[in-house]
Design an enzyme around this catalytic site. Structure first.
Site, PDB file in Angstrom:
ATOM      1  N   GLY A 228      38.079   1.974   6.157  1.00 43.89           N
ATOM      2  CA  GLY A 228      38.530   2.450   4.861  1.00 43.89           C
ATOM      3  C   GLY A 228      37.516   2.487   3.746  1.00 43.89           C
ATOM      4  O   GLY A 228      37.884   2.374   2.581  1.00 43.89           O
ATOM      5  N   GLU A 271      44.456  -2.645   5.347  1.00 48.68           N
ATOM      6  CA  GLU A 271      45.401  -1.590   4.964  1.00 48.68           C
ATOM      7  C   GLU A 271      44.873  -0.205   5.330  1.00 48.68           C
ATOM      8  O   GLU A 271      45.655   0.711   5.597  1.00 48.68           O
ATOM      9  CB  GLU A 271      45.709  -1.682   3.463  1.00 48.68           C
ATOM     10  N   ASP A 272      43.548  -0.034   5.363  1.00 49.71           N
ATOM     11  CA  ASP A 272      42.971   1.267   5.677  1.00 49.71           C
ATOM     12  C   ASP A 272      43.340   1.702   7.094  1.00 49.71           C
ATOM     13  O   ASP A 272      43.857   2.796   7.308  1.00 49.71           O
ATOM     14  CB  ASP A 272      41.453   1.229   5.501  1.00 49.71           C
ATOM     15  N   ASN A 273      43.099   0.818   8.050  1.00 49.88           N
ATOM     16  CA  ASN A 273      43.418   1.156   9.436  1.00 49.88           C
ATOM     17  C   ASN A 273      44.917   1.252   9.663  1.00 49.88           C
ATOM     18  O   ASN A 273      45.390   2.071  10.459  1.00 49.88           O
ATOM     19  CB  ASN A 273      42.799   0.123  10.376  1.00 49.88           C
ATOM     20  N   ALA A 276      46.168   4.585   8.390  1.00 49.02           N
ATOM     21  CA  ALA A 276      45.775   5.626   9.345  1.00 49.02           C
ATOM     22  C   ALA A 276      46.657   5.588  10.587  1.00 49.02           C
ATOM     23  O   ALA A 276      47.087   6.634  11.095  1.00 49.02           O
ATOM     24  CB  ALA A 276      44.304   5.453   9.719  1.00 49.02           C
TER      25      ALA A 276
END
Length: 453
Positions: A228, A271-273, A276
């Site tokens: 992210g 949270e980024d992964n 996604a």
């Protein structure tokens, strides 16, 4: 004449080992080849010269906390984007944050750019980045959001090329399987001007093995694989998902109590992964890389900083994708070379020393080639000895760091300690062992405070 059982087992193990060895080499070569194709030519997007009323609007969200290395230069790259329709929202939890003086100076320097500061956080979960971004997320004027970490700098044409991938004409906004693109991301490329050992090792890791595997896995597109540092996606898509691996009812039949959008991911550290993953699995839409990199400045990182950073993300991955994390040591160069040399020795009587010599020579060549592709130029000769030493240290430390990561559940991020739970969720850690207290006492925040008078 029947073969002894132990010989049959050895033969089967050698065949499996050889297949695994060749498969990993195939993935490595794919990452190298795709890096050459994708990053050695970065054409200017036609969107870069179009008027604002003809291109999609983009809200750039930059969460800030303290003075990251090269903060001024990193943030300035956002103001310099060759794109006519964007705004920049700087999110700061504390109105006394030292990053604000840098932001105000840039806003004054570039009055023609729509930019504003949003202070104060909304605590909607344990993830401080999400808490910091909630207000900016709600106030963003455009549907397309570009979330960009404060320690990342980008090229002037990055935004236009990313919007190209998201909306067309590049692949008409679809991947090669014909599914819509929901998220565009950029491979991290570490930059360090200081010779601290941790920074050099992090640089060697991100710019070679990590980049190679990251590009290869996203080319194969078996599943979501996103970091992210720099992500572009639509808020309208995010508002349709409720969490990882839950099939959303797009007809509106979900329970009204289910949280959606950015808030739904505040209980996760990565949270980024997780975002996604949710876009991929809930909505069955895909991700893609553009031909740009996210220049990640890593400065003043000690060896301890590097080790515990790697431990943190291994523990996060273990909570999210256990099987892949358990297999991870078998993909690293040192362990893989032992598997390959032993298998080829048993099957074809190839001397172990010959396999090891060929393995490390070609592995290093491929890693240097990936570095050249991402950097856009060969590595300077005067820096190759330092880089080679850092590269060797990274390879030798990979297995010990993985073993250390397997021996605990706590992680430290931005001065806070968390306990990993199932599916990548976290909670604030409530107890501290003597061993953890020792290491936490040695940790510092991931930014440099200004010296006070």
């Amino acid at each position: 004449m029947a073969q002894p059982p132990d010989l049959d087992v050895s033969y089967a193990a050698s065949v499996i080992g050889a297949i695994w060895y060749l498969a990993l080499w195939a993935i490595s070569l794919l990452g190298c080849w795709e890096s050459r194709k994708r990053y050695r030519c970065r054409p200017r997007s036609p969107l870069a010269s179009k008027p604002s009323n003809t291109v999609p609007g983009v809200s750039i969200l930059r969460p800030l906390k303290g003075l990251d290395a090269n903060l001024y230069e990193n943030l300035e790259t956002t103001f310099l984007q060759e794109y006519s329709n964007f705004e920049i929202l700087f999110s700061v939890a504390d109105e006394r944050d030292q990053a604000l003086s840098v932001v105000r100076e840039l806003i004054t320097k570039y009055p023609q750019v729509k930019a504003k500061i949003i202070t104060g956080e909304e605590v909607v979960g344990v993830n401080p980045k999400i808490n910091n971004l909630i207000r900016s997320y709600g106030q963003a004027a455009h549907d397309i959001l570009w979330i960009l970490d404060s320690n990342v700098g980008v090229d002037r044409g990055t935004l236009a090329r990313a919007v190209d991938v998201l909306t067309g004409p590049y692949s008409q906004g679809h991947n090669r399987l014909g599914k819509p693109i929901a998220l565009v991301h950029h491979v991290p490329f570490a930059v360090s001007s200081r010779s601290t050992i941790g920074s050099r090792i992090e640089e060697a890791f991100l710019n070679t093995n990590h980049a190679k595997m990251y590009v290869a896995l996203n080319t194969l597109a078996w599943d979501s694989c996103v970091v992210g540092k720099s992500n572009l996606y639509r808020r309208s898509d995010l508002e349709r998902v409720t969490g990882p691996h839950k099939k959303a009812n797009t007809r509106g039949g979900d329970s009204p109590e289910q949280e959606r959008g950015l808030r739904a991911f505040a209980r996760y550290l990565a949270e980024d992964n997780t975002i996604a993953n949710s876009l991929w699995h809930e909505l069955d839409i895909r991700h893609d890389l553009s031909c740009d990199i996210a220049r990640n400045v890593v400065e003043n990182m000690t060896l301890s900083d590097y080790i515990w950073r790697r431990v943190r993300w291994i523990r996060v991955r273990r909570a999210m994708v256990l099987a892949a994390t358990l297999l991870e040591p078998l993909t690293e160069s040192v362990v893989l070379s032992l598997i390959g040399s032993a298998s080829l020795r048993f099957l074809f009587s190839v001397p172990i020393w010959a396999t090891l010599l060929a393995h490390y020579s070609f592995w290093l060549f491929v890693d240097f080639d990936v570095y050249t592709s991402l950097a856009g130029q060969p590595m300077p000769w005067d820096g190759r000895s330092q880089f080679l030493a850092a590269w060797a240290a990274r390879e030798l430390m990979a297995l010990p760091i993985w073993l250390l990561a397997m021996c605990g559940n706590d992680v430290t991020w931005r001065g806070e300690r968390y306990t990993m739970l199932k599916n990548g969720e976290v909670e604030k850690a409530t107890s501290t062992t003597g061993w953890t207290r020792f290491w936490l006492s040695r940790r510092r925040d991931d930014y440099e405070p200004l010296a006070t008078m």
